[in-house]
Design an enzyme around this catalytic site. Sequence first.
Site, PDB file in Angstrom:
ATOM      1  N   SER A 145      -1.735  12.926 -14.639  1.00 47.14           N
ATOM      2  CA  SER A 145      -2.979  12.978 -15.415  1.00 47.14           C
ATOM      3  C   SER A 145      -3.099  14.358 -16.043  1.00 47.14           C
ATOM      4  O   SER A 145      -2.596  15.345 -15.480  1.00 47.14           O
ATOM      5  CB  SER A 145      -4.183  12.739 -14.483  1.00 47.14           C
ATOM      6  OG  SER A 145      -5.393  13.036 -15.155  1.00 47.14           O
ATOM      7  N   SER A 201      -4.550  16.297  -6.487  1.00 50.34           N
ATOM      8  CA  SER A 201      -3.505  15.309  -6.171  1.00 50.34           C
ATOM      9  C   SER A 201      -2.554  15.119  -7.347  1.00 50.34           C
ATOM     10  O   SER A 201      -1.344  14.957  -7.161  1.00 50.34           O
ATOM     11  CB  SER A 201      -4.132  13.967  -5.764  1.00 50.34           C
ATOM     12  OG  SER A 201      -4.623  13.242  -6.881  1.00 50.34           O
ATOM     13  N   LYS A 202      -3.074  15.153  -8.557  1.00 44.40           N
ATOM     14  CA  LYS A 202      -2.210  14.950  -9.724  1.00 44.40           C
ATOM     15  C   LYS A 202      -1.386  16.213 -10.023  1.00 44.40           C
ATOM     16  O   LYS A 202      -0.281  16.109 -10.578  1.00 44.40           O
ATOM     17  CB  LYS A 202      -3.040  14.511 -10.921  1.00 44.40           C
ATOM     18  CG  LYS A 202      -3.623  13.113 -10.761  1.00 44.40           C
ATOM     19  CD  LYS A 202      -2.538  12.032 -10.624  1.00 44.40           C
ATOM     20  CE  LYS A 202      -3.097  10.635 -10.657  1.00 44.40           C
ATOM     21  NZ  LYS A 202      -2.054   9.589 -10.630  1.00 44.40           N
ATOM     22  N   TYR A 262      -9.043  14.707  -7.015  1.00 50.64           N
ATOM     23  CA  TYR A 262      -8.080  13.972  -7.838  1.00 50.64           C
ATOM     24  C   TYR A 262      -7.185  14.931  -8.616  1.00 50.64           C
ATOM     25  O   TYR A 262      -5.958  14.755  -8.666  1.00 50.64           O
ATOM     26  CB  TYR A 262      -8.857  13.073  -8.799  1.00 50.64           C
ATOM     27  CG  TYR A 262      -8.028  12.328  -9.803  1.00 50.64           C
ATOM     28  CD1 TYR A 262      -7.341  11.173  -9.462  1.00 50.64           C
ATOM     29  CD2 TYR A 262      -7.952  12.758 -11.128  1.00 50.64           C
ATOM     30  CE1 TYR A 262      -6.593  10.472 -10.407  1.00 50.64           C
ATOM     31  CE2 TYR A 262      -7.220  12.068 -12.078  1.00 50.64           C
ATOM     32  CZ  TYR A 262      -6.531  10.925 -11.704  1.00 50.64           C
ATOM     33  OH  TYR A 262      -5.796  10.235 -12.640  1.00 50.64           O
ATOM     34  N   ASP A 307       0.869  -1.174   0.000  1.00 50.70           N
ATOM     35  CA  ASP A 307       0.000   0.000   0.000  1.00 50.70           C
ATOM     36  C   ASP A 307       0.910   1.229   0.000  1.00 50.70           C
ATOM     37  O   ASP A 307       1.608   1.487   0.984  1.00 50.70           O
ATOM     38  CB  ASP A 307      -0.891  -0.034   1.255  1.00 50.70           C
ATOM     39  CG  ASP A 307      -1.772   1.204   1.375  1.00 50.70           C
ATOM     40  OD1 ASP A 307      -1.601   2.161   0.585  1.00 50.70           O
ATOM     41  OD2 ASP A 307      -2.619   1.213   2.288  1.00 50.70           O
TER      42      ASP A 307
END
Length: 261
Positions: A145, A162-163, A159, A65
């Site tokens: 991304s 985060s990218k 998201y 993880d």
Amino acid sequence: MTDLAGLFGFADRVVLVTGGGRGIGRAVCELFVAAGARVAVCDIDGAAAEAVASALPGAAAYACDVSDESVVVATYNAVMRDFGRLDALVHVAAVFPKRDFLSMTAAQWDALQAVNTRGTFLVMREAIRAMKAGGRGGAIVNVASTSGERASITNNANYGASKAAVINLTRSMAIETAEDGIRINAVLPGGVATEGAKAANEQMKADGLVLGGPMTGPGRMPLGRLAEPREIATACLFLASDGASYITGASLPVDGGFLVS
Ligand SMILES: NC(=O)c1ccc[n+]([C@@H]2O[C@H](COP(=O)([O-])OP(=O)(O)OC[C@H]3O[C@@H](n4cnc5c(N)ncnc54)[C@H](O)[C@@H]3O)[C@@H](O)[C@H]2O)c1
């Protein structure tokens, strides 16, 4: 005569792949093994990692993880014990649940950032430590991304943030590791046909959320289709290879033309 195997091959090199159990990560593992690498297939889903590794010569599986610091450290220790060196990291693991911004809880925000942002910090830190200790340099490719560069679809702000962090970690650490011969680049997929993307879209519909935003608009996908996982893997292979020896800190869109549409 130009030595293509020397430029783009990975004979005798060890490559650690996170999220290698399915989707883009699995395609990355398969391609690097085809290029001659010995691959450490890491995934939170240990059975999936095992299934991928068992089909690939010279590969080994690790249940890992990426958001768990002690597990990440133990995984790198195990990879160094088993393979004796680390030449490249291809960091693919991430989660991408679609959430309405106004009803998102702080716990939901934190859960995504733990995997995508903290996980990137942890796997990069351990890779850089191992590469510096090895004294042979190395290459890191982070799968980010287009959402980290530009708002692409709705219900995706957590998201996208985060990218953006993944892209910035790529740039920040590229300048700090260059003197050790370590190159760090990012690949920015647009839409890719994977199990994870399909499941996220189905969950979004079940949650009553609608897919919208620039990427869904007419003409915004010039190549007219989603990418296949292999098409992201080939970009990762190039950036990790000696063929990209003068490229560091770059973000390479592999998006069918979305970012220029
Ligand atoms: N599919 C797309 O349309 C798309 C678009 C842009 C970027 N990306 C990025 O590409 C990467 C791969 O996406 P995919 O579509 O192949 O996803 P996927 O869900 O099909 O596969 C992701 C893999 O990562 C693993 N994983 C999840 N959390 C983990 C954790 N905490 N630790 C270790 N492993 C973990 C999963 O078990 C799975 O095997 C991700 O970074 C994603 O953000 C995907």
